[in-house]
Design a protein around this motif. Structure first.
Motif, PDB file in Angstrom:
ATOM      1  N   TYR A  88       8.043  44.882  24.943  1.00 50.15           N
ATOM      2  CA  TYR A  88       6.698  45.350  24.616  1.00 50.15           C
ATOM      3  C   TYR A  88       5.758  44.161  24.544  1.00 50.15           C
ATOM      4  O   TYR A  88       6.130  43.093  24.035  1.00 50.15           O
ATOM      5  CB  TYR A  88       6.696  46.056  23.256  1.00 50.15           C
ATOM      6  N   PRO A 124       4.881  49.117  26.550  1.00 51.97           N
ATOM      7  CA  PRO A 124       6.143  48.787  27.220  1.00 51.97           C
ATOM      8  C   PRO A 124       5.869  48.173  28.594  1.00 51.97           C
ATOM      9  O   PRO A 124       5.153  48.760  29.407  1.00 51.97           O
ATOM     10  CB  PRO A 124       6.862  50.121  27.360  1.00 51.97           C
ATOM     11  N   GLU A 164       9.074  56.357  26.907  1.00 52.07           N
ATOM     12  CA  GLU A 164       8.644  55.094  27.532  1.00 52.07           C
ATOM     13  C   GLU A 164       9.700  54.537  28.490  1.00 52.07           C
ATOM     14  O   GLU A 164       9.376  53.892  29.472  1.00 52.07           O
ATOM     15  CB  GLU A 164       8.244  54.031  26.500  1.00 52.07           C
TER      16      GLU A 164
END
Length: 167
Positions: free
Chosen positions: A63, A69, A19
């Motif tokens: 988040y 994210p 991420e």
């Protein structure tokens, strides 16, 4: 205009997570596409993940409530300057879905807290004057413009704030 201030969660994470790669790729793509042509070609240099590993630094990801994210930023130790123990903010980015929700503020809050915990006496950063909102946010947080402390070809503005000093 409605601004969604939905709470976000900020976590310290390893900087080599998938991420993080996705957020940094989006950041670099956006900066490259919007970089002022008068300054030449945008340098896509990414700070190595190891530099964001305690005690040398940290990396945080924001988040949304669904666990998506939506923002990130890193902090790394750089060479001390006189009596200053300096940590540098790098790669602060908020995805379009996260903008207008205070994400950059909570990312910077966490990076500044981490810097203090790691022994920083000053937090520094560089940016480009074309990023008007970023410059305004940094100044509102008490960062003052300083002489260049690195040779980042993408930067036109360098900032410093003593740890513990708030506007």
């Amino acid at each position: 205009m409605t601004i969604d201030r939905t709470p976000v969660t900020v976590r310290t994470v390893p900087a080599d997570l998938p991420e993080v790669d996705a957020l940094l790729d989006a950041y670099l793509d956006e900066r490259e596409a919007t970089f002022p042509s008068a300054q030449g070609t945008y340098s896509r240099k990414r700070t190595p993940a190891v530099e964001f590993t305690p005690p040398r630094g940290v990396f945080v990801v924001a988040y949304d409530p669904d666990g998506v994210p939506i923002g990130c930023g890193g902090l790394r130790r750089i060479t001390d300057d006189g009596d200053d123990v300096r940590f540098e903010v790098k790669h602060v980015f908020v995805s379009p879905a996260g903008r207008g929700r205070g994400v950059a503020t909570v990312v910077m809050d966490e990076l500044e807290r981490a810097g203090a915990a790691l022994g920083a006496t000053a937090i520094v950063l560089d940016t480009n004057d074309s990023l008007v909102a970023a410059g305004a946010m940094y100044r509102s947080r008490g960062y003052a413009r300083v002489d260049p402390f690195n040779d980042n070809p993408n930067a036109t503005a360098w900032y410093r704030r003593p740890v513990g000093q708030r506007p």
